[in-house]
Design an enzyme around this catalytic site. Structure first.
Site, mmCIF file in Angstrom:
data_model
loop_
_atom_site.group_PDB
_atom_site.id
_atom_site.type_symbol
_atom_site.label_atom_id
_atom_site.label_comp_id
_atom_site.label_asym_id
_atom_site.label_seq_id
_atom_site.Cartn_x
_atom_site.Cartn_y
_atom_site.Cartn_z
ATOM 1 N N GLY A 183 -46.570 63.273 40.123
ATOM 2 C CA GLY A 183 -47.042 61.399 38.856
ATOM 3 C C GLY A 183 -46.369 62.612 37.724
ATOM 4 C CD GLU A 184 -46.935 68.069 36.370
ATOM 5 O OE1 GLU A 184 -45.825 68.447 35.743
ATOM 6 O OE2 GLU A 184 -48.042 68.584 35.988
ATOM 7 C CE LYS B 149 -68.343 39.806 24.849
ATOM 8 N NZ LYS B 149 -66.435 40.244 24.811
ATOM 9 C CB THR C 19 -61.268 40.828 33.421
ATOM 10 O OG1 THR C 19 -62.987 39.819 32.579
ATOM 11 C CG2 THR C 19 -61.719 42.328 33.653
HETATM 12 C C1 R5P Z 1 -64.124 42.393 23.264
HETATM 13 O O1 R5P Z 1 -64.876 43.071 21.984
HETATM 14 C C2 R5P Z 1 -62.337 42.102 23.459
HETATM 15 O O2 R5P Z 1 -62.342 41.359 21.470
HETATM 16 C C3 R5P Z 1 -62.504 41.285 24.363
HETATM 17 O O3 R5P Z 1 -63.374 40.454 23.928
HETATM 18 C C4 R5P Z 1 -62.628 41.322 25.492
HETATM 19 O O4 R5P Z 1 -61.975 42.794 25.619
HETATM 20 C C5 R5P Z 1 -62.325 40.491 26.832
HETATM 21 O O5 R5P Z 1 -62.608 41.534 27.504
HETATM 22 P P1 R5P Z 1 -62.083 40.131 29.449
HETATM 23 O O6 R5P Z 1 -61.492 39.241 28.873
HETATM 24 O O7 R5P Z 1 -62.083 41.352 30.373
HETATM 25 O O8 R5P Z 1 -63.986 39.590 29.174
#
Ligand code: R5P
Length: 324
Positions: free
Chosen positions: A43-44, A197, A228
């Site tokens: 893998g190197e 969030k 994701t």
């Molecule tokens: C977080 O602070 C970033 O700005 C993105 O909101 C985050 O990394 C997005 O990740 P995911 O799509 O997995 O929620």
């Protein structure tokens, strides 16, 4: 500082960015160099440049998306190879700068990966870094070399304007992205709303409430990246509950990872997102759902400004209405 010009410059595209590098070379008229990259059985990574770089300005293009560790190591090895070949200066262009999200300790006993990456690039011998919409602006201060954090959102804003979306509100999907979303809202002359969030788990987020009016508005969620898709999906849900009409997503970097066997793209489609507007900082196959803006032209412009000793900031203000 070494004196440079087209003839004394050379562009290299590593594993993630070969297409961009070849376009940048065509647009700028700077020679495209060749690098052989191989993997040993364990893998190197092995690299060898195929061109003389003696006293030249090298521009090495590599995003450090998945597989981040391999792509980053390949970049370090190429920088080392160039230094050992008497290069004049090494300019690294990372359209997407991976490992940037860990830019501080959220709890005790954590690493600050962005700082470690900065140290490693500097120790390898990088003279200048050019990147786009890095996760947080203060990361440029982790380096003691010049860093140009170019604003892809100016370029994205042009694309959004062309879509001519009525009653538009820009939404930041979290508090961390507010200033970025505010800049976008200003460029588009639109109001701003913010989703609160909370991170409930590693790589898992939940929207709690919306600050601002999204009722009967078409909204664009604007963020530096989608990974994701969790952040965006939970934002879409709460925005719809608050009466939002069409929801679009604009991000500088489409990381789009798979989690628990579900592809981010499928998750986003299912959530009701109309379209994703993004850049090709991370190469993805073309499709109707993702509108991808090519960064090759702006990278070529930036390299040309640099080798002509012209201001990159002035160019960005004039052309994209964004300061650096
Ligand atoms: C977080 O602070 C970033 O700005 C993105 O909101 C985050 O990394 C997005 O990740 P995911 O799509 O997995 O929620």
């Amino acid at each position: 500082m070494i004196q440079t010009n087209k003839e004394k410059s050379i562009v290299f595209g590593l594993s993630t960015s070969k297409n961009i590098a070849s376009k940048v070379s065509k647009i700028s008229g700077i020679k495209l160099g060749e690098i052989i990259t191989k993997k040993f059985a364990d893998g190197e990574i092995f690299v060898e440049t195929q061109n003389s770089v003696r006293n030249k300005s090298a521009f090495v293009i590599q995003s450090t998306n998945y597989p981040a560790n391999d792509n980053f190591m390949e970049l370090l090895l190429v920088v080392d190879a160039l230094k050992r070949s008497s290069v004049g200066e090494v300019n690294v262009i990372m359209p997407y700068f991976g490992y940037a999200r860990q830019d501080r300790k959220v709890n005790g006993r954590q690493a600050i990966s962005a700082k470690l990456i900065a140290n490693m690039l500097t120790v390898a011998g990088v003279d200048r870094l050019i990147t786009f919409d890095i996760h947080s602006e203060q990361i440029s201060g982790f380096f003691d070399i010049p860093v140009d954090n170019l604003k892809a959102y100016g370029i994205i804003a042009k694309e959004i304007l062309a879509m001519n979306i009525k009653d538009l509100t820009i939404v930041s999907p979290d508090h961390g992205g507010v200033s970025r979303a505010r800049s976008m809202a200003k460029l588009l002359n639109s109001p701003l709303a913010i989703v609160d969030k909370r991170r409930v788990n590693h790589n898992e987020a939940e929207a709690q409430f919306v600050l601002g009016d999204v009722k009967n508005k078409n909204v664009i969620i604007f963020d530096d990246m989608v990974d994701t898709g969790g952040t965006v999906v939970s934002a879409v849900k709460i925005l719809k509950e608050h009466g939002a009409k069409d929801v679009f997503l604009a991000v500088s970097h489409a990381v789009l990872s798979e989690k628990d066997g579900i592809k981010a793209e499928d998750k986003l489609k299912e959530s009701g997102i109309k379209n994703i507007i993004t850049t090709n900082s991370i190469q993805k196959p073309k499709n109707d759902f993702i509108k991808m803006i090519d960064l090759s032209y702006v990278i070529a412009e930036t390299i040309t400004n640099h080798i002509n000793n012209e201001s990159i900031t002035d160019h960005f203000i004039k052309k994209y209405n964004t300061n650096l």
